[in-house]
Design an enzyme around this catalytic site. Structure first.
Site, PDB file in Angstrom:
ATOM      1  N   HIS A 207       0.847  -1.196   0.000  1.00 17.51           N
ATOM      2  CA  HIS A 207       0.000   0.000   0.000  1.00 17.51           C
ATOM      3  C   HIS A 207       0.880   1.243   0.000  1.00 17.51           C
ATOM      4  O   HIS A 207       2.098   1.151   0.150  1.00 17.51           O
ATOM      5  CB  HIS A 207      -0.961  -0.006   1.192  1.00 17.51           C
ATOM      6  CG  HIS A 207      -0.301   0.138   2.535  1.00 17.51           C
ATOM      7  ND1 HIS A 207       0.547  -0.823   3.049  1.00 17.51           N
ATOM      8  CD2 HIS A 207      -0.358   1.126   3.466  1.00 17.51           C
ATOM      9  CE1 HIS A 207       0.957  -0.427   4.252  1.00 17.51           C
ATOM     10  NE2 HIS A 207       0.441   0.748   4.522  1.00 17.51           N
TER      11      HIS A 207
ATOM     12  N   HIS B 167       1.360   3.947   1.994  1.00 15.88           N
ATOM     13  CA  HIS B 167       1.841   4.759   3.105  1.00 15.88           C
ATOM     14  C   HIS B 167       3.368   4.783   2.966  1.00 15.88           C
ATOM     15  O   HIS B 167       3.986   3.814   2.498  1.00 15.88           O
ATOM     16  CB  HIS B 167       1.423   4.170   4.454  1.00 15.88           C
ATOM     17  CG  HIS B 167       0.022   4.550   4.849  1.00 15.88           C
ATOM     18  ND1 HIS B 167      -0.810   3.721   5.575  1.00 15.88           N
ATOM     19  CD2 HIS B 167      -0.693   5.688   4.608  1.00 15.88           C
ATOM     20  CE1 HIS B 167      -1.977   4.338   5.771  1.00 15.88           C
ATOM     21  NE2 HIS B 167      -1.933   5.522   5.193  1.00 15.88           N
TER      22      HIS B 167
ATOM     23  N   ASP C 200       6.038   4.471   4.722  1.00 19.45           N
ATOM     24  CA  ASP C 200       6.973   3.468   5.251  1.00 19.45           C
ATOM     25  C   ASP C 200       7.012   2.213   4.379  1.00 19.45           C
ATOM     26  O   ASP C 200       7.857   1.338   4.585  1.00 19.45           O
ATOM     27  CB  ASP C 200       6.652   3.109   6.718  1.00 19.45           C
ATOM     28  CG  ASP C 200       5.200   2.754   6.961  1.00 19.45           C
ATOM     29  OD1 ASP C 200       4.322   3.316   6.282  1.00 19.45           O
ATOM     30  OD2 ASP C 200       4.930   1.915   7.842  1.00 19.45           O
ATOM     31  N   HIS C 201       6.118   2.139   3.380  1.00 19.57           N
ATOM     32  CA  HIS C 201       6.083   0.964   2.497  1.00 19.57           C
ATOM     33  C   HIS C 201       6.469   1.284   1.057  1.00 19.57           C
ATOM     34  O   HIS C 201       6.521   0.392   0.224  1.00 19.57           O
ATOM     35  CB  HIS C 201       4.694   0.325   2.529  1.00 19.57           C
ATOM     36  CG  HIS C 201       4.301  -0.104   3.910  1.00 19.57           C
ATOM     37  ND1 HIS C 201       4.406  -1.402   4.352  1.00 19.57           N
ATOM     38  CD2 HIS C 201       3.874   0.628   4.973  1.00 19.57           C
ATOM     39  CE1 HIS C 201       4.033  -1.464   5.620  1.00 19.57           C
ATOM     40  NE2 HIS C 201       3.705  -0.249   6.026  1.00 19.57           N
TER      41      HIS C 201
ATOM     42  N   HIS D 212      -7.291  -1.785   5.860  1.00 17.94           N
ATOM     43  CA  HIS D 212      -6.441  -0.694   6.325  1.00 17.94           C
ATOM     44  C   HIS D 212      -7.088   0.604   5.821  1.00 17.94           C
ATOM     45  O   HIS D 212      -7.853   0.550   4.853  1.00 17.94           O
ATOM     46  CB  HIS D 212      -5.020  -0.898   5.741  1.00 17.94           C
ATOM     47  CG  HIS D 212      -3.953  -0.131   6.446  1.00 17.94           C
ATOM     48  ND1 HIS D 212      -3.744  -0.198   7.801  1.00 17.94           N
ATOM     49  CD2 HIS D 212      -3.000   0.721   5.969  1.00 17.94           C
ATOM     50  CE1 HIS D 212      -2.725   0.575   8.132  1.00 17.94           C
ATOM     51  NE2 HIS D 212      -2.261   1.153   7.036  1.00 17.94           N
TER      52      HIS D 212
ATOM     53  N   ASP E  26       0.192  -3.932   6.641  1.00 13.78           N
ATOM     54  CA  ASP E  26      -0.731  -3.170   7.459  1.00 13.78           C
ATOM     55  C   ASP E  26      -2.202  -3.556   7.284  1.00 13.78           C
ATOM     56  O   ASP E  26      -2.791  -3.372   6.222  1.00 13.78           O
ATOM     57  CB  ASP E  26      -0.525  -1.679   7.183  1.00 13.78           C
ATOM     58  CG  ASP E  26       0.913  -1.260   7.471  1.00 13.78           C
ATOM     59  OD1 ASP E  26       1.772  -2.156   7.598  1.00 13.78           O
ATOM     60  OD2 ASP E  26       1.170  -0.051   7.570  1.00 13.78           O
TER      61      ASP E  26
ATOM     62  N   HIS F 104       7.634  -4.490  11.558  1.00 13.21           N
ATOM     63  CA  HIS F 104       6.821  -3.272  11.438  1.00 13.21           C
ATOM     64  C   HIS F 104       6.436  -2.759  12.832  1.00 13.21           C
ATOM     65  O   HIS F 104       5.268  -2.628  13.175  1.00 13.21           O
ATOM     66  CB  HIS F 104       5.569  -3.583  10.589  1.00 13.21           C
ATOM     67  CG  HIS F 104       4.780  -2.370  10.180  1.00 13.21           C
ATOM     68  ND1 HIS F 104       3.793  -1.845  10.971  1.00 13.21           N
ATOM     69  CD2 HIS F 104       4.833  -1.581   9.090  1.00 13.21           C
ATOM     70  CE1 HIS F 104       3.253  -0.794  10.365  1.00 13.21           C
ATOM     71  NE2 HIS F 104       3.873  -0.619   9.212  1.00 13.21           N
TER      72      HIS F 104
HETATM   73 ZN   LIG Z   1       3.161   0.758   7.738  1.00 12.11          ZN
END
Ligand SMILES: [Zn+2]
Length: 303
Positions: free
Chosen positions: A63, A65, A67-68, A141, A208, A266
């Site tokens: 996805h 976000h 951090d990914h 999510h 997530d 994570h």
């Molecule tokens: Zn994340």
């Protein structure tokens, strides 16, 4: 022997810490390299881990976000800088195509790499190849997220004592495997008589999400499950509010799904020492629990 292992490039959710880079995971699977969720700093972590851009054959983003996916620009540009000759396929939620387009062309560079985009828009098979089958399932999510699962087809394991008893050796073994049956001294011996089913390896990557049926489906009898455990059970209210899992939930999923090796990752920046995640998951899961740390290598358990 073929190499199948997870190289952990980063383990931090949301914000990196002194010890933890943003997410990033390379699954080495024979000749393939599946790069999952390259967060910010992934290119540098690859250098530390001894992973080269040429090792990557697929990029799988769960996805959009940061951090990914904030590592996508660096990794994509590095493919061209290093003149990676083979095609690299990128999978990501189709609803985030605009994000991927910007990440891919976030700054000026001379593009030579053959990066092919195959967005994921529904549950099901994403790709098939010599590696087996790559599937995706929609998670729960706040932004659309997909988990991934890689399955090797079942094969057959030859049984040396049975082969010996039937007097089959040398090139006849290969012929039996190819043809399914051969004649030995006037008798017909079938492949099934001298071999048994060897279940293919299964790898699951669950990022997530709050707990939902897709988590169990992805994890079902996985040899190696990589799963987010952003929070400890004490903060379960935060986990459910933000659409995340706790370590206890991850442990329960692993048990219910019949997982063999569980990798927790994570972690929220609020926790300085992630050992507690392992303890919490182990209350539910009797198999091997690995609390991921940056640059750790985790073998896929053999079948
Ligand atoms: Zn994340």
């Amino acid at each position: 022997m073929s190499l199948r292992e997870l190289v952990v490039l980063g383990t931090a959710s949301q914000a990196p810490t002194r010890e933890r880079n943003h997410n990033g995971y390379l699954l080495r699977w024979d000749g393939e390299g599946f790069l999952f969720d390259p967060g910010e700093g992934t290119q540098r972590q690859m250098v530390h881990a001894g992973v080269s851009a040429g090792d990557i054959t697929r990029i799988c983003v769960t996805h959009f976000h940061g951090d990914h996916c904030l590592g996508v620009p660096g990794v994509v540009q590095r493919l061209s800088l290093d003149r990676v000759a083979h095609p690299v396929v990128a999978h990501y939620p189709a609803s985030g195509a605009g994000f991927f387009a910007r990440l891919r062309r976030g700054s000026a560079f001379h593009e030579t790499a053959d990066l092919r985009e195959e967005p994921v828009s529904a549950d099901g098979v994403v790709a098939t190849g010599l590696f087996g089958t790559l599937r995706a399932r929609r998670l729960e999510h706040p932004v659309e997220a997909f988990g991934y699962r890689l399955e090797e087809p079942d094969g057959r394991r030859m049984l040396p004592d049975r082969l010996a008893a039937e007097g089959i050796a040398g090139p006849d073994v290969g012929r039996l495997q190819r043809e399914g049956r051969i004649e030995v001294d006037g008798r017909v011996v079938a492949l099934d008589d001298v071999s048994e089913v060897r279940h293919g390896q299964r790898f699951a990557f669950v990022m997530d999400t709050r707990l939902c049926p897709a988590v169990h489906d992805l994890a079902h009898e996985a040899d190696l499950l990589v799963i987010e455990s952003t929070f400890l059970d004490a903060d379960a209210d935060l986990a459910s509010a933000y659409g995340h899992l706790t370590a206890g939930q991850a442990g329960r999923v692993a048990t219910e799904a019949g997982v063999r090796r569980l990798v927790l990752t994570h972690f929220s920046q609020r926790y300085e020492h992630p050992e507690a995640f392992g303890t919490e998951a182990a209350r539910w899961f009797g198999g091997e629990v690995v609390v991921a740390t940056d640059l750790l290598r985790v073998p896929v358990p053999r079948r």
